[in-house]
Design a protein around this motif. Structure first.
Motif, PDB file in Angstrom:
ATOM      1  N   THR A  17       1.264   2.680  -3.046  1.00  0.00           N
ATOM      2  CA  THR A  17       2.162   2.495  -2.056  1.00  0.00           C
ATOM      3  C   THR A  17       3.678   2.558  -2.564  1.00  0.00           C
ATOM      4  O   THR A  17       4.611   3.195  -2.182  1.00  0.00           O
ATOM      5  N   ILE A  82       5.351  -4.332   3.781  1.00  0.00           N
ATOM      6  CA  ILE A  82       3.887  -3.713   3.566  1.00  0.00           C
ATOM      7  C   ILE A  82       3.154  -5.097   3.298  1.00  0.00           C
ATOM      8  O   ILE A  82       3.189  -5.558   2.127  1.00  0.00           O
ATOM      9  N   ASN A  84       0.080  -6.024   1.918  1.00  0.00           N
ATOM     10  CA  ASN A  84      -1.146  -5.619   1.336  1.00  0.00           C
ATOM     11  C   ASN A  84      -1.852  -6.711   0.581  1.00  0.00           C
ATOM     12  O   ASN A  84      -3.070  -6.561   0.718  1.00  0.00           O
ATOM     13  N   ALA A 215      -1.953   4.970   0.801  1.00  0.00           N
ATOM     14  CA  ALA A 215      -0.424   4.918   0.406  1.00  0.00           C
ATOM     15  C   ALA A 215       0.063   6.083   1.338  1.00  0.00           C
ATOM     16  O   ALA A 215       0.955   5.964   1.948  1.00  0.00           O
ATOM     17  N   ILE A 218      -0.042   5.084   5.012  1.00  0.00           N
ATOM     18  CA  ILE A 218       0.996   4.142   5.454  1.00  0.00           C
ATOM     19  C   ILE A 218       2.712   4.828   5.340  1.00  0.00           C
ATOM     20  O   ILE A 218       3.422   4.503   6.271  1.00  0.00           O
TER      21      ILE A 218
END
Length: 249
Positions: A17, A82, A84, A215, A218
């Motif tokens: 990402t 983000i 993650n 990714a 997103i």
């Protein structure tokens, strides 16, 4: 150009990402626990954009606060968060589960999301703008045997995302909850504590998702027009029909 903070950015979905957003010309703040890997990723991504790195463990509130407070003024206005970072440890029935594994999953997958978001949300509210993307899992949709605690933590992420959306929509802040299915990363290697043979069987006989696939998803959500909020997205590999069922050749 957005300023995007990504936790767990040294490998897997987080790194992919960060790479994608960097190549799109955004400034990225990469976060992780391993300083040497952070610096390597920073060097790699600096070929495309401005990069700032923060070393901390999302499950440690003091580290989270110190790291984010240390951001220079020109990096403090974070447009996109983000969330993650997370983990899975063990695949055991509750009666044989290791409480250290439980604590690690609850601290990283639940508290980590809350700790980082708590630091970022006030600035977004002040600017009446922002986007938070939380990485959940299809494990939140259907509990599977021997994965009760992991599934519970990801269900918590779903609830946190919903709660954030209820609290933050009036401030112009979008919230997206992503539920990936089977993605071939270090996830299973971590879950099985470095047992390569056991981890490799998770992805045998079918084509799993890649970190780049998540990714892409997103980025789609973040780059959508401002009036569009993708609230929830579930992503399976074509061979997976639900969290517990994968069709292998």
């Amino acid at each position: 150009m957005k300023t995007i903070l990504i936790t767990g950015a040294t490998s897997g979905i987080g790194k992919s990402t960060a790479e994608l957003f960097a190549k799109q010309g955004n400034r990225v703040i990469i976060c992780g626990r391993r300083s040497e890997v952070l610096e390597s990723v920073k060097t790699e991504l600096s070929a495309f954009t401005e990069v700032f790195s923060l070393q901390f463990d999302v499950s440690n509130l003091e580290q989270v606060e110190n790291a984010i407070n240390s951001l220079p003024a020109e990096w403090k206005n974070i447009d996109v968060l983000i969330n993650n970072a997370g983990n899975a440890h063990g695949l055991d029935p509750l009666s044989a589960g290791k409480t250290d594994d439980w604590d690690s999953m609850i601290d990283g997958n639940v508290k980590g999301v809350l700790y980082v978001a708590k630091m970022i949300i006030p600035g977004m509210k002040e600017r009446n703008s922002g986007h938070i993307v939380n990485l959940s899992s299809v494990a939140a949709r259907q509990t599977y045997i021997n994965g009760v605690v992991y599934c519970a933590t990801k269900k918590a992420v779903d609830v946190i995302s919903e709660g954030m959306r209820l609290e933050l929509t009036e401030f112009g802040i979008r919230v997206t909850n992503i539920q990936p299915g089977a993605v071939e990363t270090d996830f299973s290697l971590v879950r099985f504590k470095g047992d390569n043979e056991r981890a490799s069987t998770v992805y045998a006989g079918y084509e799993p998702l890649k970190a780049e696939d998540i990714a892409d998803a997103i980025a789609y959500c973040v780059n959508a027009p401002k009036h569009v909020n993708v609230s929830d997205m579930t992503i399976y590999p074509s061979a997976q029909s639900e969290p517990r069922t994968i069709y292998r050749k």
